[in-house]
Design an enzyme around this catalytic site. Structure first.
Site, PDB file in Angstrom:
ATOM      1  N   ARG A  39      60.060  44.965  32.044  1.00 44.59           N
ATOM      2  CA  ARG A  39      60.711  45.414  30.804  1.00 44.59           C
ATOM      3  C   ARG A  39      62.073  44.749  30.584  1.00 44.59           C
ATOM      4  O   ARG A  39      62.459  44.485  29.449  1.00 44.59           O
ATOM      5  CB  ARG A  39      60.808  46.931  30.813  1.00 44.59           C
ATOM      6  CG  ARG A  39      59.407  47.513  30.688  1.00 44.59           C
ATOM      7  CD  ARG A  39      59.386  48.984  30.752  1.00 44.59           C
ATOM      8  NE  ARG A  39      58.009  49.460  30.637  1.00 44.59           N
ATOM      9  CZ  ARG A  39      57.691  50.686  30.357  1.00 44.59           C
ATOM     10  NH1 ARG A  39      58.627  51.576  30.117  1.00 44.59           N
ATOM     11  NH2 ARG A  39      56.438  51.056  30.279  1.00 44.59           N
ATOM     12  N   ASP A 149      64.132  61.649  19.153  1.00 43.91           N
ATOM     13  CA  ASP A 149      63.867  60.801  20.314  1.00 43.91           C
ATOM     14  C   ASP A 149      65.153  60.054  20.667  1.00 43.91           C
ATOM     15  O   ASP A 149      66.032  59.884  19.822  1.00 43.91           O
ATOM     16  CB  ASP A 149      62.745  59.799  20.022  1.00 43.91           C
ATOM     17  CG  ASP A 149      62.059  59.319  21.304  1.00 43.91           C
ATOM     18  OD1 ASP A 149      60.979  59.828  21.630  1.00 43.91           O
ATOM     19  OD2 ASP A 149      62.635  58.442  21.993  1.00 43.91           O
TER      20      ASP A 149
END
Ligand code: SAM
Length: 284
Positions: A39, A149
């Site tokens: 990532r 979020d």
């Protein structure tokens, strides 16, 4: 000549994990090295940096872009979600939770639901579909959904409300026809959620690790497949915060692989992965 394989040094791995934990509660650990390296590579490519050590130098430098932490959390958080994910929960909501809330509050008050860790929107849009259908049968029923979020990129996606046909596939065909619009371009496989549902949901950026107070208490909190990434003390603190944000007798839904078992929190189990706030626990 042997090819040099770049990897995160043990020190950088530790530093990145602590930074992520400090900002998001997400508990990465050494076992997740491969995932983390994959990532971070995406961030390095965007920043045109060639090695993990260069990226860490940038990340921990005093003059880095303050937005880099957001980008880092975006890169390392797992956003997997689906329409009608763990669909038994929506059955419990209709059969048990809404009747119990109505019996307690009467049917006049608007019900407030909060999808905490909503990812790209499939969960709050599923709630909106299910509750709009319920409202057709119970005309006095009114509801509103707050969806939050930590990741700004998933929130942008959620607000666009555009999904591919494959993603929308778990929605039963009749509901798909009613709640999704096809693109004018017949060759496109994109669908957009109808305005009737979009206007029921307010999307907001919110880090569950920070102190927060909802403008008004929620009746139902969906926080599914989020706490799995937190350690136990963080989970416990979060559920105490949730209890303070709930009306008396309000409900919390967690993912089926998550549990509040043995936690010292004022929430009692009422169905698999569903909890009700114990009476007498204050909002403050
Ligand atoms: C695996 S997804 C779950 C989505 C949805 N609730 C579901 O069950 O399908 C987890 C979400 O939690 C969010 N998240 C992780 N840490 C968070 C935090 N500290 N505050 C808010 N959201 C967080 C992630 O960005 C991600 O979108």
């Amino acid at each position: 000549m042997t090819e040099q394989i770049d990897s995160l040094s043990a020190r950088d791995l530790d530093r990145v994990c602590s930074l992520v934990y400090q900002h998001s509660g997400i508990n990465l650990n050494a076992e997740k090295r491969i995932m983390l390296e994959g990532r971070l590579k995406r961030r390095m490519t965007s920043l045109k940096l060639d090695s993990y050590s260069e990226y860490c130098k940038y990340l921990f430098a005093g003059d880095r872009d303050p937005n880099e932490i957001t980008q880092l959390i975006d890169a390392v958080s797992t956003n997997k979600t689906d329409f009608f994910r763990e669909k038994e929960h929506f059955e419990v909501l209709l059969a048990k939770v809404l009747p119990a809330l109505a019996a307690r509050n009467g049917t006049v008050r608007e019900i407030v639901l909060w999808s905490a860790g909503c990812s790209s929107g499939e969960e709050p849009y599923t709630l909106a579909i299910v509750l709009t259908e319920y409202a057709r049968l119970h005309p006095a029923f009114r509801f509103r959904i707050l969806a939050t979020d930590i990741s700004t990129s998933v929130l942008e996606k959620a607000q666009r409300a555009v999904f591919t046909a494959e993603v929308v596939n778990p929605v039963p065909p009749e509901l798909r026809r009613r709640f999704f619009l096809r693109s004018k371009d017949r060759k496109s496989n994109l669908l957009r959620v109808v305005p009737e549902l979009r206007q029921k949901i307010e999307f907001r950026h919110l880090n569950l690790m920070e102190d927060f107070a909802l403008p008004e208490p929620a009746d139902v909190i969906f926080c599914r497949n989020v706490i799995i990434y937190f350690d136990r003390p963080t989970q416990e603190r979060l559920f105490r915060k949730f209890a303070r944000q709930l009306v008396n007798g309000g409900y919390v839904f967690v993912g089926h692989s998550e549990s509040l078992h043995h936690m010292d929190v004022p929430l009692v189990p009422v169905a698999p992965a569903v909890y009700r706030k114990a009476d007498g626990y204050d909002r403050k």
